[in-house]
Design an enzyme around this catalytic site. Structure first.
Site, PDB file in Angstrom:
ATOM      1  N   GLU A  26       0.816  -1.210   0.000  1.00 17.41           N
ATOM      2  CA  GLU A  26       0.000   0.000   0.000  1.00 17.41           C
ATOM      3  C   GLU A  26       0.846   1.255   0.000  1.00 17.41           C
ATOM      4  OE1 GLU A  26      -3.505   2.072   2.700  1.00 17.41           O
ATOM      5  OE2 GLU A  26      -3.500  -0.084   2.345  1.00 17.41           O
ATOM      6  N   LYS A  27       2.017   1.180   0.621  1.00 15.52           N
ATOM      7  CA  LYS A  27       2.883   2.355   0.691  1.00 15.52           C
ATOM      8  C   LYS A  27       4.340   1.906   0.743  1.00 15.52           C
ATOM      9  CE  LYS A  27       0.631   3.727   4.392  1.00 15.52           C
ATOM     10  NZ  LYS A  27      -0.210   2.620   4.862  1.00 15.52           N
ATOM     11  N   ASP A  72      -3.019  -2.654   3.103  1.00 11.93           N
ATOM     12  CA  ASP A  72      -3.258  -2.727   4.542  1.00 11.93           C
ATOM     13  C   ASP A  72      -4.415  -3.687   4.829  1.00 11.93           C
ATOM     14  OD1 ASP A  72      -1.227  -1.030   5.182  1.00 11.93           O
ATOM     15  OD2 ASP A  72      -2.485   0.718   5.561  1.00 11.93           O
ATOM     16  N   ASP A  93      -7.376  -3.960   5.861  1.00  5.05           N
ATOM     17  CA  ASP A  93      -8.727  -3.497   6.118  1.00  5.05           C
ATOM     18  C   ASP A  93      -9.416  -3.275   4.777  1.00  5.05           C
ATOM     19  OD1 ASP A  93      -7.664  -1.160   5.103  1.00  5.05           O
ATOM     20  OD2 ASP A  93      -7.669  -0.081   7.005  1.00  5.05           O
ATOM     21  N   TYR A 116      -0.751  -3.080  13.355  1.00  5.18           N
ATOM     22  CA  TYR A 116      -1.530  -2.194  12.476  1.00  5.18           C
ATOM     23  C   TYR A 116      -2.550  -1.392  13.277  1.00  5.18           C
ATOM     24  CZ  TYR A 116      -4.559  -0.706   8.654  1.00  5.18           C
ATOM     25  OH  TYR A 116      -5.304   0.046   7.787  1.00  5.18           O
ATOM     26  N   ARG A 146      -5.004   1.005  12.371  1.00  5.04           N
ATOM     27  CA  ARG A 146      -6.342   1.417  11.906  1.00  5.04           C
ATOM     28  C   ARG A 146      -7.327   0.258  12.005  1.00  5.04           C
ATOM     29  NH1 ARG A 146      -6.018   6.145   7.931  1.00  5.04           N
ATOM     30  NH2 ARG A 146      -3.929   6.961   8.237  1.00  5.04           N
TER      31      ARG A 146
END
Length: 649
Positions: free
Chosen positions: A7-8, A103, A105, A328, A330
């Site tokens: 994701e990043k 991520d 989610d 993680y 979030r």
């Protein structure tokens, strides 16, 4: 070649570190020793197009054009990340297998899935996509995750739910913001009246609370206490319980409003026998609070340290990505997979060696205790926020980071302490025909509560989270039928108090437990306590957005609506300002994740509601809005030019 799409960049580097060496760093990706490649997105590298991309006429804000409902949805590359999309396009063509490493989610799932779709990956290659779920960026944890890849198709419902949310926010924000702004301009207001599927009901909660406080009229009410003495000279107090005959003199909360009635009871019980009519004693247990999800952590941090939600989220991201001290952040889950118990001894062992205050509690943790937090059935794509196996001893944490890290550690360690046990006694007395009661708790074992007691060795804040429970009085040994003595009655006069203004903590609690504010009884039945407005990842941003747009303001710790915010809510239809509709939609989005609902069942009623609300907008009056340009707010030309408000939530 296997291509990992993170994701990043920080996640991409963590994945590469766990893969064979030597590594060769290229622009936008890393080649690893076995020929595989790790690349990444930079957050969302695609975004919804503006309305005028569907039709040039939508550049002008015109009520006749509304509602704007795209027949075929379009995404476009973000200008600042276009080069990274070009890198991914080339790598996707070259690879044999794609590993989705967004991520863990629903937003992370969609973020990478939409890139794969945009790059037109073949059906054959799509069918082979694997899913890598990483919630801990430390090397050992990443290696464990790499050994447990899953088929990406198992997580498509998460992606569909996030897609539905994204499109709903676009439809709701674009159409209603345009409709209400146009109506506001007719009344002389020159600012943008942004309306969102989530932000507007939250603003509505604050306005309703402000109005309730402004209109509140304090009233006196009365309680009667009986001062009791036993034959052995021991004393305690019992509280009068008004009978059904007193209802005409009481309010909805069973408070006595007529002083003469309370005075009469006082006179009747002075120097009278008090007979024990009932007594029950039972031993009870209170288990440790679950580990944190993001909202629960933000709420406790606001109470303990007066930290706002956005600050807590930013600190958590640093603890996760930069320092690798927590999993993680979030997360919306407060549960842990049972396999995590295998890492518990290493984590606890590391915490015992810490130079931070919680090390003593870590030494007393009982690794054989398995709390209710370990529940595979309640863990989805991610689990609760917990400390990793990495020590903080050689990391220079600032005070904010220490505070948040220690909250997370304390909540995790509590899972390895026994339950708080106590004896609860419920006593009823008959005094001159009136019923008086006492409820007492007698602690037997502190258990996990020792972690939450304020200690002189705890340096991370003087503002600890303390229990709201009052210290209970101790009762002597009594039996049913015992005759005691009421020495005197005591009249206690109090005044009803207005509700409290929202704070960062209570506003977050309202968002996560929105069922309490839902008025429709049928919707209230549907919602669970865990259903809320927004997601763990978006709640902090939504609250900050309301401040930036000049709809909310802070007065000390209190959060209040501004004149513009209040005027907007007063003018809008109740459907837009109450949480009922949005809360039901949130429940449907969760149901899509659980494959109990589908995309169409969410979008169809939403489109119908938007069409109805746009139609109603033409009849609205915004006469209470201030005239001219807003003191705080966005200018319309900025709204048109940038996608600041397009994806309104």
């Amino acid at each position: 070649m296997k291509l990992y799409i993170a994701e990043k960049p920080s996640l991409g580097r963590a994945i590469a570190d766990a893969l064979p060496k030597p590594h060769k760093k290229q622009k936008g990706f890393i080649e690893v020793g076995n020929g595989d490649v790790v690349s990444w997105c930079i957050g969302h590298i695609l975004e919804q197009v503006e309305p005028d991309a569907y039709d040039e006429k939508y550049k002008k804000w015109d009520m006749q054009h509304l509602p704007i409902i795209p027949a075929i949805w379009q995404l476009k590359p973000k200008p600042q990340t276009r080069s990274q999309l070009t890198v991914l396009r080339k790598l996707v063509k070259q690879c044999d297998v794609i590993v989705h490493a967004g991520d863990p989610d629903r937003e992370g799932q969609l973020l990478v899935d939409e890139v794969i779709d945009h790059l037109k990956v073949s059906k054959t290659k799509k069918a082979k996509i694997e899913r890598l779920l990483i919630s801990d960026l430390n090397l050992a944890a990443v290696k464990r995750a790499l050994n447990t890849l899953k088929p990406n198709k198992e997580f498509i419902p998460l992606s569909i739910s996030a897609l539905a949310r994204s499109r709903a926010d676009w439809l709701y924000g674009i159409n209603l913001t345009r409709a209400f702004t146009i109506q506001g301009q007719k009344s002389g207001y020159q600012g943008v009246l942004s309306v969102g599927r989530v932000q507007t009901p939250i603003l509505g909660l604050v306005v309703a609370r402000d109005n309730e406080i402004d209109n509140f009229v304090s009233k006196p009410f009365y309680q009667v206490l009986a001062n009791i003495k036993t034959q052995d000279g021991e004393t305690f107090k019992a509280k009068w319980q008004p009978s059904a005959a007193c209802q005409p003199y009481m309010d909805d909360e069973n408070r006595v409003l007529v002083k003469a009635l309370a005075e009469n009871v006082v006179a009747r019980i002075n120097n009278k026998p008090a007979v024990v009519s009932d007594i029950k004693t039972e031993q009870k247990k209170q288990f440790a609070p679950l580990p944190y999800n993001l909202s629960a952590l933000q709420i406790d941090a606001a109470k303990a340290f007066s930290m706002n939600a956005k600050l807590v989220l930013d600190i958590c991201q640093g603890l996760y990505e930069k320092h690798k001290l927590i999993t993680y952040p979030r997360s919306d889950s407060r549960f842990l997979p049972k396999e995590q118990l295998m890492q518990a001894p290493q984590i606890i062992g590391m915490l015992t060696q810490s130079t931070l205050p919680f090390s003593e509690h870590a030494k007393n943790a009982d690794k054989s205790v398995v709390s209710k937090a370990w529940n595979d059935k309640k863990v989805t794509a991610h689990h609760a926020i917990i400390p990793t196996e990495k020590s903080a001893n050689n990391i220079n944490l600032n005070s904010f980071e220490k505070n948040i890290y220690q909250l997370i550690v304390r909540q995790y360690l509590a899972q390895f302490f026994p339950a708080f046990t106590y004896e609860q006694t419920k006593l009823s007395l008959d005094i001159s025909g009136g019923v008086f009661k006492v409820n007492c708790k007698n602690p037997l074992q502190q258990g996990w509560k020792v972690l939450f007691k304020k200690s002189s060795s705890e340096t991370f804040s003087n503002r600890q989270i303390t229990s709201n429970e009052q210290e209970e009085q101790r009762l002597p040994a009594l039996n049913k039928g015992d005759i005691l003595h009421c020495q005197k009655g005591e009249l206690v006069e109090k005044n009803t108090q207005p509700p409290q203004n929202f704070t960062d903590a209570t506003l977050l609690q309202a968002m996560t437990g929105i069922a309490r504010y839902v008025t429709d009884t049928e919707i209230k039945k549907i919602l669970k306590d865990t259903d809320g407005l927004g997601t763990e990842a978006t709640r902090a941003g939504i609250i900050e957005l309301l401040f930036k747009r000049g709809f909310l303001q802070r007065q000390g710790k209190q959060i209040k609506a501004t004149l513009v915010g209040k005027s907007l809510i007063d003018a809008l239809p109740a459907m837009a300002t109450s949480p009922d509709m949005t809360a039901q939609w949130e429940a449907t989005l969760n149901a899509i994740c659980e494959q109990k609902s589908n995309y169409q069942s969410f979008m169809s009623p939403l489109v119908s509601v938007i069409e109805s609300m746009v139609s109603q907008a033409s009849n609205l009056s915004f006469s209470e809005l201030p005239k001219g340009k807003p003191v705080n707010g966005f200018k319309k030309k900025r709204f048109n030019r940038k996608k600041k408000l397009a994806k309104t939530v």
